[in-house]
Design a protein around this motif. Structure first.
Motif, PDB file in Angstrom:
ATOM      1  N   ALA A   1       0.417  -0.777  -9.577  1.00 59.91           N
ATOM      2  CA  ALA A   1       1.488  -0.630  -8.596  1.00 59.91           C
ATOM      3  C   ALA A   1       1.366  -1.660  -7.480  1.00 59.91           C
ATOM      4  CB  ALA A   1       1.467   0.787  -8.011  1.00 59.91           C
ATOM      5  N   MET A   2       0.142  -1.974  -7.084  1.00 55.73           N
ATOM      6  CA  MET A   2      -0.072  -2.975  -6.036  1.00 55.73           C
ATOM      7  C   MET A   2       0.432  -4.347  -6.463  1.00 55.73           C
ATOM      8  SD  MET A   2      -1.459  -2.016  -3.114  1.00 55.73           S
ATOM      9  CE  MET A   2      -2.132  -3.586  -2.545  1.00 55.73           C
ATOM     10  N   GLY A   3       0.354  -4.629  -7.750  1.00 57.06           N
ATOM     11  CA  GLY A   3       0.742  -5.958  -8.222  1.00 57.06           C
ATOM     12  C   GLY A   3       2.136  -6.048  -8.794  1.00 57.06           C
ATOM     13  N   GLU A   4       2.908  -4.955  -8.740  1.00 60.35           N
ATOM     14  CA  GLU A   4       4.248  -4.968  -9.319  1.00 60.35           C
ATOM     15  C   GLU A   4       5.151  -5.971  -8.596  1.00 60.35           C
ATOM     16  OE1 GLU A   4       7.830  -4.709 -10.951  1.00 60.35           O
ATOM     17  OE2 GLU A   4       5.879  -4.291 -11.808  1.00 60.35           O
ATOM     18  N   PHE A   5       5.914  -6.721  -9.392  1.00 58.65           N
ATOM     19  CA  PHE A   5       6.759  -7.776  -8.819  1.00 58.65           C
ATOM     20  C   PHE A   5       8.183  -7.747  -9.358  1.00 58.65           C
ATOM     21  CE2 PHE A   5       8.360 -12.216  -9.284  1.00 58.65           C
ATOM     22  CZ  PHE A   5       8.617 -12.450  -7.933  1.00 58.65           C
ATOM     23  N   GLY A   6       8.332  -7.832 -10.677  1.00 62.04           N
ATOM     24  CA  GLY A   6       9.658  -8.032 -11.276  1.00 62.04           C
ATOM     25  C   GLY A   6      10.655  -6.936 -10.992  1.00 62.04           C
ATOM     26  N   ALA A   7      10.320  -5.697 -11.354  1.00 66.01           N
ATOM     27  CA  ALA A   7      11.241  -4.574 -11.160  1.00 66.01           C
ATOM     28  C   ALA A   7      11.481  -4.323  -9.675  1.00 66.01           C
ATOM     29  CB  ALA A   7      10.691  -3.314 -11.829  1.00 66.01           C
ATOM     30  N   THR A   8      10.420  -4.436  -8.882  1.00 66.70           N
ATOM     31  CA  THR A   8      10.539  -4.216  -7.433  1.00 66.70           C
ATOM     32  C   THR A   8      11.469  -5.233  -6.798  1.00 66.70           C
ATOM     33  OG1 THR A   8       8.298  -3.308  -7.363  1.00 66.70           O
ATOM     34  CG2 THR A   8       9.247  -4.038  -5.276  1.00 66.70           C
ATOM     35  N   LEU A   9      11.316  -6.485  -7.195  1.00 64.97           N
ATOM     36  CA  LEU A   9      12.162  -7.534  -6.633  1.00 64.97           C
ATOM     37  C   LEU A   9      13.624  -7.328  -7.031  1.00 64.97           C
ATOM     38  CD1 LEU A   9      12.112 -10.178  -4.976  1.00 64.97           C
ATOM     39  CD2 LEU A   9      11.924 -11.403  -7.144  1.00 64.97           C
TER      40      LEU A   9
ATOM     41  N   LEU B   1       0.828  -1.207   0.000  1.00 68.95           N
ATOM     42  CA  LEU B   1       0.000   0.000   0.000  1.00 68.95           C
ATOM     43  C   LEU B   1       0.859   1.252   0.000  1.00 68.95           C
ATOM     44  CD1 LEU B   1      -2.814  -1.024   2.517  1.00 68.95           C
ATOM     45  CD2 LEU B   1      -3.099  -0.576   0.069  1.00 68.95           C
ATOM     46  N   LEU B   2       1.900   1.243   0.817  1.00 67.74           N
ATOM     47  CA  LEU B   2       2.803   2.397   0.889  1.00 67.74           C
ATOM     48  C   LEU B   2       3.488   2.642  -0.449  1.00 67.74           C
ATOM     49  CD1 LEU B   2       4.285   4.576   2.539  1.00 67.74           C
ATOM     50  CD2 LEU B   2       5.970   2.838   3.176  1.00 67.74           C
ATOM     51  N   ILE B   3       4.005   1.576  -1.050  1.00 68.60           N
ATOM     52  CA  ILE B   3       4.680   1.695  -2.346  1.00 68.60           C
ATOM     53  C   ILE B   3       3.701   2.156  -3.423  1.00 68.60           C
ATOM     54  CG2 ILE B   3       5.796   0.381  -4.196  1.00 68.60           C
ATOM     55  CD1 ILE B   3       6.982  -1.406  -1.943  1.00 68.60           C
ATOM     56  N   ALA B   4       2.495   1.587  -3.425  1.00 66.09           N
ATOM     57  CA  ALA B   4       1.505   1.935  -4.439  1.00 66.09           C
ATOM     58  C   ALA B   4       1.067   3.396  -4.311  1.00 66.09           C
ATOM     59  CB  ALA B   4       0.291   1.016  -4.338  1.00 66.09           C
ATOM     60  N   ILE B   5       0.825   3.845  -3.096  1.00 67.85           N
ATOM     61  CA  ILE B   5       0.388   5.234  -2.886  1.00 67.85           C
ATOM     62  C   ILE B   5       1.506   6.205  -3.277  1.00 67.85           C
ATOM     63  CG2 ILE B   5      -0.227   6.945  -1.123  1.00 67.85           C
ATOM     64  CD1 ILE B   5      -1.677   4.661   0.363  1.00 67.85           C
ATOM     65  N   ALA B   6       2.727   5.916  -2.839  1.00 76.10           N
ATOM     66  CA  ALA B   6       3.858   6.811  -3.126  1.00 76.10           C
ATOM     67  C   ALA B   6       4.171   6.851  -4.623  1.00 76.10           C
ATOM     68  CB  ALA B   6       5.090   6.365  -2.343  1.00 76.10           C
TER      69      ALA B   6
END
Length: 223
Positions: free
Chosen positions: A154-162, A9-14
């Motif tokens: 943003a809530m479902g982002e996985f590849g780049a975040t990982l 949630l924090l990552i998605a909002i920001a």
């Protein structure tokens, strides 16, 4: 189990906020003016849409690593690195959702009846007044729909975040990365719970988008 949800949630909002603030002036400008640089700028913005998220993550790693271009400056100057942090996850997610935010905002601005803008100009309204009093009131619904769609992505982002933030339990774990590693560890119960939470958030956002789209369509037909 709440930690990855809060992180997501924090990552998605920001990231949604950052994408909105950066793409708002750019999309408004290109929706109303033609520029020789428009094609180049739009290709750069839309490129993450056609690249695997891991490629975006790889590029960011080679920019923000401690011994790389931007990362070396930050490390030597501020003794700080975005790698393996939530801030790094925000940057990665922002890059991923830029195409969605840009296209949503630009489409909203293109939907404005230019007769309204022309009428305001004939009454000597300045650009700020036209934007705040004419543009935004007449396209806030598609703008909000674009924001919500970007938030869901943003809530479902996985590849780049990982790639950039990794998976550090209690520090950088998100819903998407949590599901992946819970399955790897055989904890299917937690993985399913996390998946259900993400689904619920997504369904709520999509229902709101549907309502906004229907209302905008009805308003357009009413005109």
């Amino acid at each position: 189990m709440l930690t990855p949800v809060l992180h997501s949630l924090l990552i998605a909002i920001a990231s949604t906020s950052l994408a909105f603030l950066t793409m708002l002036p750019l999309s408004y400008y290109f929706a109303n003016r033609k520029s020789r640089f428009q094609l180049i700028v739009e290709i750069i913005i839309l490129l993450p849409l056609v690249l695997p998220p891991t490629v975006v993550g790889l590029i960011l790693l080679n920019l923000f690593g401690k011994h790389d271009l931007i990362g070396a400056f930050l490390w030597n100057t501020f003794n700080y690195s975005f790698i393996f942090t939530l801030a790094g996850a925000v940057i990665a997610t922002t890059i991923i959702i830029l195409p969605i935010m840009y296209q949503g905002l630009k489409s909203a601005f293109l939907s404005i009846d230019h007769d309204l803008v022309w009428a305001a100009q004939t009454l000597s309204a300045n650009a700020k007044t036209i934007f705040l009093k004419i543009i935004l009131p007449n396209c806030w619904q598609p703008i909000l729909a674009g924001i919500l769609l970007s938030f869901c992505r943003a809530m479902g982002e996985f590849g780049a975040t990982l790639m950039v933030a990794g998976y550090i339990e209690g520090k950088t774990n998100t819903i998407a990365s949590g599901i992946y590693f819970m399955v790897q560890q055989g904890d299917m119960r937690t993985a399913i719970y996390l998946g259900l939470i993400n689904i619920i958030i997504g369904v709520i956002a999509l229902l709101v988008i549907h309502i906004l789209t229907v209302r905008q369509t009805n308003l357009t037909r009413g005109m």
